[in-house]
Design an enzyme around this catalytic site. Structure first.
Site, PDB file in Angstrom:
ATOM      1  N   SER A  15       0.821  -1.220   0.000  1.00 51.33           N
ATOM      2  CA  SER A  15       0.000   0.000   0.000  1.00 51.33           C
ATOM      3  C   SER A  15       0.858   1.274   0.000  1.00 51.33           C
ATOM      4  O   SER A  15       1.822   1.386   0.765  1.00 51.33           O
ATOM      5  CB  SER A  15      -0.920   0.014   1.224  1.00 51.33           C
ATOM      6  N   LYS A  16       0.456   2.230  -0.833  1.00 51.71           N
ATOM      7  CA  LYS A  16       1.149   3.522  -0.866  1.00 51.71           C
ATOM      8  C   LYS A  16       0.534   4.502   0.136  1.00 51.71           C
ATOM      9  O   LYS A  16       1.004   5.633   0.280  1.00 51.71           O
ATOM     10  CB  LYS A  16       1.061   4.123  -2.272  1.00 51.71           C
ATOM     11  N   SER A  17      -0.531   4.082   0.816  1.00 53.10           N
ATOM     12  CA  SER A  17      -1.237   5.019   1.690  1.00 53.10           C
ATOM     13  C   SER A  17      -0.378   5.583   2.822  1.00 53.10           C
ATOM     14  O   SER A  17      -0.470   6.792   3.108  1.00 53.10           O
ATOM     15  CB  SER A  17      -2.504   4.357   2.264  1.00 53.10           C
ATOM     16  N   LYS A  66     -13.740  -4.087   2.288  1.00 47.34           N
ATOM     17  CA  LYS A  66     -14.575  -2.879   2.179  1.00 47.34           C
ATOM     18  C   LYS A  66     -16.053  -3.161   2.481  1.00 47.34           C
ATOM     19  O   LYS A  66     -16.750  -2.316   3.026  1.00 47.34           O
ATOM     20  CB  LYS A  66     -14.428  -2.254   0.786  1.00 47.34           C
ATOM     21  N   ASN A  87     -14.442   2.656   2.514  1.00 49.92           N
ATOM     22  CA  ASN A  87     -12.969   2.640   2.502  1.00 49.92           C
ATOM     23  C   ASN A  87     -12.389   3.595   3.548  1.00 49.92           C
ATOM     24  O   ASN A  87     -11.179   3.691   3.679  1.00 49.92           O
ATOM     25  CB  ASN A  87     -12.422   2.966   1.103  1.00 49.92           C
ATOM     26  N   ASP A 102     -13.666   6.703  -2.850  1.00 49.76           N
ATOM     27  CA  ASP A 102     -13.124   6.294  -4.158  1.00 49.76           C
ATOM     28  C   ASP A 102     -13.733   7.102  -5.303  1.00 49.76           C
ATOM     29  O   ASP A 102     -13.036   7.556  -6.207  1.00 49.76           O
ATOM     30  CB  ASP A 102     -13.387   4.801  -4.414  1.00 49.76           C
ATOM     31  N   GLY A 129     -17.819  -4.572 -10.592  1.00 50.87           N
ATOM     32  CA  GLY A 129     -17.376  -5.039  -9.279  1.00 50.87           C
ATOM     33  C   GLY A 129     -17.371  -3.889  -8.283  1.00 50.87           C
ATOM     34  O   GLY A 129     -17.992  -2.841  -8.497  1.00 50.87           O
ATOM     35  N   ALA A 131     -15.204  -1.641  -7.454  1.00 49.00           N
ATOM     36  CA  ALA A 131     -14.714  -0.329  -7.883  1.00 49.00           C
ATOM     37  C   ALA A 131     -15.817   0.424  -8.631  1.00 49.00           C
ATOM     38  O   ALA A 131     -15.994   1.630  -8.443  1.00 49.00           O
ATOM     39  CB  ALA A 131     -13.481  -0.495  -8.769  1.00 49.00           C
ATOM     40  N   THR A 153     -19.789 -10.250 -17.469  1.00 48.14           N
ATOM     41  CA  THR A 153     -21.007 -10.929 -17.018  1.00 48.14           C
ATOM     42  C   THR A 153     -22.114  -9.868 -17.016  1.00 48.14           C
ATOM     43  O   THR A 153     -22.207  -9.055 -16.090  1.00 48.14           O
ATOM     44  CB  THR A 153     -20.811 -11.516 -15.602  1.00 48.14           C
ATOM     45  N   TYR A 221      -3.235   1.739 -11.107  1.00 48.11           N
ATOM     46  CA  TYR A 221      -2.177   2.752 -11.215  1.00 48.11           C
ATOM     47  C   TYR A 221      -0.895   2.140 -11.754  1.00 48.11           C
ATOM     48  O   TYR A 221      -0.023   1.717 -11.029  1.00 48.11           O
ATOM     49  CB  TYR A 221      -1.939   3.548  -9.930  1.00 48.11           C
TER      50      TYR A 221
END
Ligand code: NDP
Length: 272
Positions: A15-17, A66, A87, A102, A129, A131, A153, A221
């Site tokens: 994670s870049k968080s 999530k 999130n 998001d 999905g 996202a 789908t 990303y």
């Protein structure tokens, strides 16, 4: 003592968080400590509770938790209700608040960083999905001319559209379809919210899907994905999801600290 925050997920080491929030804290002078926390499938809720009881002020939640964070939150924002996922958790006045940043992160990247006007644009969202659920509401808030959700789908695309039609006042123009049904249609904005890029693949798009001046956006990303290369080969502007990542983090920071960091230098730093 700094106020404590964390990102919780599995896996989480990539994670870049922590780096992003350390930059936000340095920039704004906020006294914040932000760490990455690995949870197992069986101890997610207990790990959140432990962090909170030890004085933690808030958490970012990443895959695969999530939906469970949505269930755990005692109060949820409209964005979280629409996304069916959380999130961002904020621990305030004895309650767990859940939000989803998001979608607003994507919209800010598109409008502020990439300078696009979304109102009136023919918009294609690929994937149905988590996202896509996260970004659909904030995209609709911008009043696109139409929002088409395409998915491998098809039934899942239709279910997503049904969900938003029941919740969002601007969702009348939302429709779901398969990729084959896109033949002959053109879009000003094409967003890849599938996980196909992770496997070096892309959805089976008709080649003429981009209208003149279109933007292709991959939420992954990575500067190069099969979808972004497909777009570039046709002379279409292409952007990856790094800006979205930083913007969704900035919105979490704003929720927790009440101050908005400057995202541009953080995006530039991560691009180095
Ligand atoms: P999900 O697993 O919930 O959904 C995956 C979606 O991708 C489904 O719609 C699935 O279709 C589709 N898909 C997978 N493989 C293919 C393929 N080969 N061809 C066509 N469609 C495919 O994933 P998420 O929605 O959680 O995440 C999607 C992406 O968004 C990830 O790459 C993630 O990294 C990115 N993301 C980026 C963020 C950022 O800040 N930049 C934030 C959140 C997510 P089907 O239903 O048919 O299986």
């Amino acid at each position: 003592m700094p106020d404590k925050y964390a990102v919780i997920g599995n896996p989480v080491a990539h994670s870049k968080s922590p780096l992003i929030h350390a930059e936000f804290a340095r920039q704004t002078g906020e006294d914040v400590k932000y760490v990455a926390m690995l949870a197992t499938h069986s101890d997610f809720e207990a790990a959140v509770e432990r962090f909170r009881s030890e004085g933690g002020r808030g958490m970012n939640v990443t895959l695969p938790f999530k939906h469970r964070a949505h269930a755990l939150a005692q109060k949820r924002s409209r964005r979280a209700e629409q996304a069916l996922a959380v999130n961002t958790l904020a621990f305030e006045s004895g309650a767990i608040h859940g939000d989803n940043t998001d979608g607003v992160g994507l919209v800010r990247d598109l409008t502020v960083n990439l300078g696009r006007v979304l109102r009136g644009q023919r918009t294609l969202l690929m994937g149905a999905g988590g996202a896509s659920y996260g970004v659909c509401g904030p995209l609709l808030d911008e009043h696109p001319a139409e929002l088409v959700v395409a998915n491998r789908t098809k039934s899942k695309a239709l279910a997503l559209c049904e969900h938003f039609r029941s919740l969002h006042p601007a969702a009348r123009g939302v429709s779901g379809c398969s990729y084959e049904e896109l033949a002959g249609r053109r879009f000003d904005l094409v967003i890849n919210a599938t996980s196909a890029s992770l496997g070096g693949e892309m959805p089976e798009l008709p080649p003429a899907v981009f209208a003149p001046g279109a933007l292709a956006y991959d939420m992954l990303y990575s500067r190069s994905t099969p979808f972004l290369e497909f777009a570039r080969a046709q002379g279409v502007q292409a952007a990856d999801g790094l800006g979205m990542l930083v913007e969704q983090a900035a919105e979490s920071f704003r929720i927790w600290r009440g101050v908005g960091p400057d995202t541009a230098p953080v995006i530039a730093m991560l691009r180095l």
